[in-house]
Write an enzyme that holds these catalytic residues in place. Structure first.
Site, PDB file in Angstrom:
ATOM      1  N   CYS A 165      19.880  19.553   4.000  1.00 42.31           N
ATOM      2  CA  CYS A 165      21.065  19.655   4.853  1.00 42.31           C
ATOM      3  C   CYS A 165      21.913  18.391   4.804  1.00 42.31           C
ATOM      4  O   CYS A 165      23.103  18.434   4.543  1.00 42.31           O
ATOM      5  CB  CYS A 165      20.656  19.958   6.288  1.00 42.31           C
ATOM      6  SG  CYS A 165      22.066  20.085   7.414  1.00 42.31           S
TER       7      CYS A 165
ATOM      8  N   CYS B 106      24.344  21.111   3.846  1.00 43.67           N
ATOM      9  CA  CYS B 106      25.315  21.374   4.911  1.00 43.67           C
ATOM     10  C   CYS B 106      26.337  20.264   5.096  1.00 43.67           C
ATOM     11  O   CYS B 106      27.547  20.524   5.162  1.00 43.67           O
ATOM     12  CB  CYS B 106      24.595  21.574   6.251  1.00 43.67           C
ATOM     13  SG  CYS B 106      23.050  22.469   6.167  1.00 43.67           S
TER      14      CYS B 106
ATOM     15  N   LYS C  82      28.579  19.423   1.928  1.00 41.51           N
ATOM     16  CA  LYS C  82      29.358  20.640   1.656  1.00 41.51           C
ATOM     17  C   LYS C  82      30.458  20.812   2.691  1.00 41.51           C
ATOM     18  O   LYS C  82      31.606  21.121   2.342  1.00 41.51           O
ATOM     19  CB  LYS C  82      28.429  21.854   1.671  1.00 41.51           C
ATOM     20  CG  LYS C  82      29.142  23.184   1.492  1.00 41.51           C
ATOM     21  CD  LYS C  82      28.195  24.341   1.782  1.00 41.51           C
ATOM     22  CE  LYS C  82      27.860  24.412   3.260  1.00 41.51           C
ATOM     23  NZ  LYS C  82      26.927  25.521   3.572  1.00 41.51           N
TER      24      LYS C  82
ATOM     25  N   TYR D 171      26.189  33.127  -0.366  1.00 42.25           N
ATOM     26  CA  TYR D 171      27.079  32.252   0.396  1.00 42.25           C
ATOM     27  C   TYR D 171      27.293  30.911  -0.295  1.00 42.25           C
ATOM     28  O   TYR D 171      28.394  30.343  -0.219  1.00 42.25           O
ATOM     29  CB  TYR D 171      26.563  32.067   1.825  1.00 42.25           C
ATOM     30  CG  TYR D 171      25.337  31.198   1.975  1.00 42.25           C
ATOM     31  CD1 TYR D 171      25.468  29.840   2.227  1.00 42.25           C
ATOM     32  CD2 TYR D 171      24.057  31.733   1.901  1.00 42.25           C
ATOM     33  CE1 TYR D 171      24.352  29.034   2.369  1.00 42.25           C
ATOM     34  CE2 TYR D 171      22.945  30.947   2.050  1.00 42.25           C
ATOM     35  CZ  TYR D 171      23.087  29.590   2.286  1.00 42.25           C
ATOM     36  OH  TYR D 171      21.986  28.792   2.427  1.00 42.25           O
TER      37      TYR D 171
ATOM     38  N   GLU E 166      31.008  29.771  -1.138  1.00 46.57           N
ATOM     39  CA  GLU E 166      31.496  28.554  -0.497  1.00 46.57           C
ATOM     40  C   GLU E 166      32.010  27.564  -1.539  1.00 46.57           C
ATOM     41  O   GLU E 166      33.109  26.999  -1.396  1.00 46.57           O
ATOM     42  CB  GLU E 166      30.386  27.918   0.332  1.00 46.57           C
ATOM     43  CG  GLU E 166      30.091  28.673   1.617  1.00 46.57           C
ATOM     44  CD  GLU E 166      28.913  28.108   2.379  1.00 46.57           C
ATOM     45  OE1 GLU E 166      28.804  28.381   3.597  1.00 46.57           O
ATOM     46  OE2 GLU E 166      28.079  27.400   1.775  1.00 46.57           O
TER      47      GLU E 166
ATOM     48  N   HIS F  29      45.237  33.557  25.823  1.00 48.08           N
ATOM     49  CA  HIS F  29      46.413  33.941  25.021  1.00 48.08           C
ATOM     50  C   HIS F  29      47.357  32.762  24.850  1.00 48.08           C
ATOM     51  O   HIS F  29      47.543  31.980  25.787  1.00 48.08           O
ATOM     52  CB  HIS F  29      47.153  35.085  25.734  1.00 48.08           C
ATOM     53  CG  HIS F  29      48.332  35.598  24.978  1.00 48.08           C
ATOM     54  ND1 HIS F  29      48.209  36.404  23.859  1.00 48.08           N
ATOM     55  CD2 HIS F  29      49.663  35.409  25.178  1.00 48.08           C
ATOM     56  CE1 HIS F  29      49.416  36.689  23.414  1.00 48.08           C
ATOM     57  NE2 HIS F  29      50.318  36.098  24.195  1.00 48.08           N
TER      58      HIS F  29
ATOM     59  N   GLU G 100      41.051  36.085  21.185  1.00 49.27           N
ATOM     60  CA  GLU G 100      41.250  36.966  22.330  1.00 49.27           C
ATOM     61  C   GLU G 100      41.022  38.431  21.967  1.00 49.27           C
ATOM     62  O   GLU G 100      40.712  39.260  22.830  1.00 49.27           O
ATOM     63  CB  GLU G 100      42.655  36.789  22.910  1.00 49.27           C
ATOM     64  CG  GLU G 100      43.786  37.282  22.030  1.00 49.27           C
ATOM     65  CD  GLU G 100      45.152  37.075  22.672  1.00 49.27           C
ATOM     66  OE1 GLU G 100      45.431  37.737  23.693  1.00 49.27           O
ATOM     67  OE2 GLU G 100      45.927  36.251  22.159  1.00 49.27           O
TER      68      GLU G 100
END
Length: 457
Positions: free
Chosen positions: A43, A48, A51, A178, A182, A441, A446
């Protein structure tokens, strides 16, 4: 029997370090830890963290264009890989130093060496030292693998990306998961011409079909070439190239040859279990070499436990940390704590990102009647400047209990959104619970609480 350590941890990644620190610092255990590479593991050092920093960097590629459309008058310039890489290396060194310092402050004795088991209570280091421990925790992680292909050594894997001396002009990425997607988005955003060969009929297998379909559509719209049902049939140097600064000639299974500056294999990862003496002492391994454990992360050998990617359960850093904490509570805290692998939120850092928790529409349909609430639209920020980017907000709801079984978001910062939505899903919120929340909003998110009618049921 007297032991040198109460606990010996093999592996200095996030899960192993957390378990070692807590066992020593909070429970007073005498703890040793061996790491053969850099502290922080996949990681922090090669996953992680670097990256995500590259994701940030790649996101600035079109910022001038967008700012100008909003009325600013900015000039652009090329991306300086060397300057970024220097800063990246400095940050990784800083983080590794933090890990080492935290271990030292917790009273953990560390060894910069490779470790293997000699027997259920004995660890042997590559330095020749041996130590005994009442408990052994294996947190050795995983590694990127190359396909069984002639000249596979000419290609690179994800670990190598961070050490390139320069960015290629063109790259072929093999894989549809992924990691492949990525890096396709990252490298494209940094100015590299990207082609992706996916062996399946769509990228991101295992994720919600509607969500991964939108990501594929958006990746293509950005200029990334995606070829599905395609693999590499042959790989060879082109014009005397060596896979470094020379070009590579690729023959596809669908026919035809093309030349790329680099080929990146993103075809999977494997647990780091070879040559650790595991099976010799009775630790059972699965078909992929993963360590088999029970709900308490205990192996078939009572004194040996395993957490993280080496067990190939859910290969995410926060999961490894949770597994490490559960192990410490079980073994040193006197509170048997099973690991909770249900409803784990996750994110895919493509452009746009995907955040997801729970069941995909396809998985939920296979289990019983469901209602699907979804909307895809151009958000205010991009519609104002007439850009084509779209987002997706989706809830998968059980028709009988009304419980939200899955939430899938494809949008900028979807990872940030799914962390918060994941709390509600984990708590068992119903569709009506979502409906009772007043919308913020104007925001993209939302829409999650304003989806009134199902689009499918």
């Amino acid at each position: 029997m007297s032991f040198d350590f109460d606990l010996f941890v093999i592996g200095g990644g996030s899960g192993g370090v957390r378990a070692a620190r807590v066992a020593a610092g909070e429970h007073g255990a005498k703890v040793g830890l061996a790491e053969m590479d850099r502290y922080g593991g996949t990681c922090v050092i090669r996953g992680c963290v670097p990256k995500k920093l590259m994701v940030f960097a790649s996101g600035f590629g079109d910022v001038v264009e967008r700012a100008n459309a909003y009325g600013w008058d900015y000039g652009g310039g090329p991306f300086d890989w060397s300057r970024f890489r220097t800063r990246l290396e400095g940050e990784l060194e800083r983080l590794e130093g933090v890990y080492r310092r935290l271990l030292k402050e917790s009273g953990v004795e560390t060894f910069d060496a490779r470790a293997r088991l000699r027997d259920p209570h004995t660890v042997e280091l590559s330095t020749g030292e041996t130590f005994t421990a009442k408990h052994v925790l294996i947190a050795s992680g995983g590694r990127a693998v190359r396909p069984a292909l002639d000249n596979a050594g000419l290609g690179i894997v994800s670990d190598d990306i961070f050490h390139l001396d320069r960015l290629p002009e063109t790259i072929l990425i093999l894989g549809g998961g992924y990691i492949a997607c990525e890096f396709a988005c990252i490298l494209h955003g940094l100015g590299v011409g990207v082609t992706l060969y996916c062996r399946g009929d769509q990228i991101l297998r295992g994720f919600d079909d509607e969500a991964r379909g939108l990501i594929a559509e958006q990746m293509r719209a950005r200029g990334i070439e995606i070829q599905t049902a395609t693999n590499i049939a042959a790989l060879a140097p082109a014009d005397g190239g060596d896979g470094g600064r020379g070009a590579l000639r690729v023959t596809a299974t669908t026919g035809g040859e093309r030349t790329f500056d680099r080929v990146l294999f993103a075809t999977g990862r494997a647990p780091n279990t070879p040559d650790m003496g595991l099976e010799d002492v009775g630790v059972e391994l699965g078909a992929r070499g993963e360590i088999l454990v029970d709900e308490y992360s205990q192996t078939a050998v009572p004194s040996v436990y395993a957490i993280g990617d080496v067990t190939d359960r859910i290969n995410l850093t926060p999961v490894a940390i949770r597994e490490g904490m559960a192990f410490v509570r079980t073994v040193f805290g006197g509170t048997p704590t099973p690991v909770d692998h249900e409803l784990v939120p996750s994110a895919v850092f493509t452009q746009p990102e995907m955040g997801t928790i729970g069941l995909s529409e396809e998985e939920a349909r296979a289990q019983g009647p469901v209602e699907i609430y979804a909307t895809s639209f151009r958000p205010m920020q991009t519609s104002f400047i007439d850009r084509p980017e779209k987002v997706l907000m989706k809830l998968v709801v059980c028709s009988e209990t009304r419980r939200v079984l899955g939430c899938h978001i494809v949008a900028p910062d979807a990872g940030e959104m799914i962390q918060l939505a994941g709390i509600a899903v984990k708590m068992g919120a119903t569709k009506e619970d979502f409906d009772r929340v007043v919308a913020v909003h104007p925001t993209m998110s939302e829409e999650i609480v304003t989806l009134r009618a199902p689009v499918r049921s």
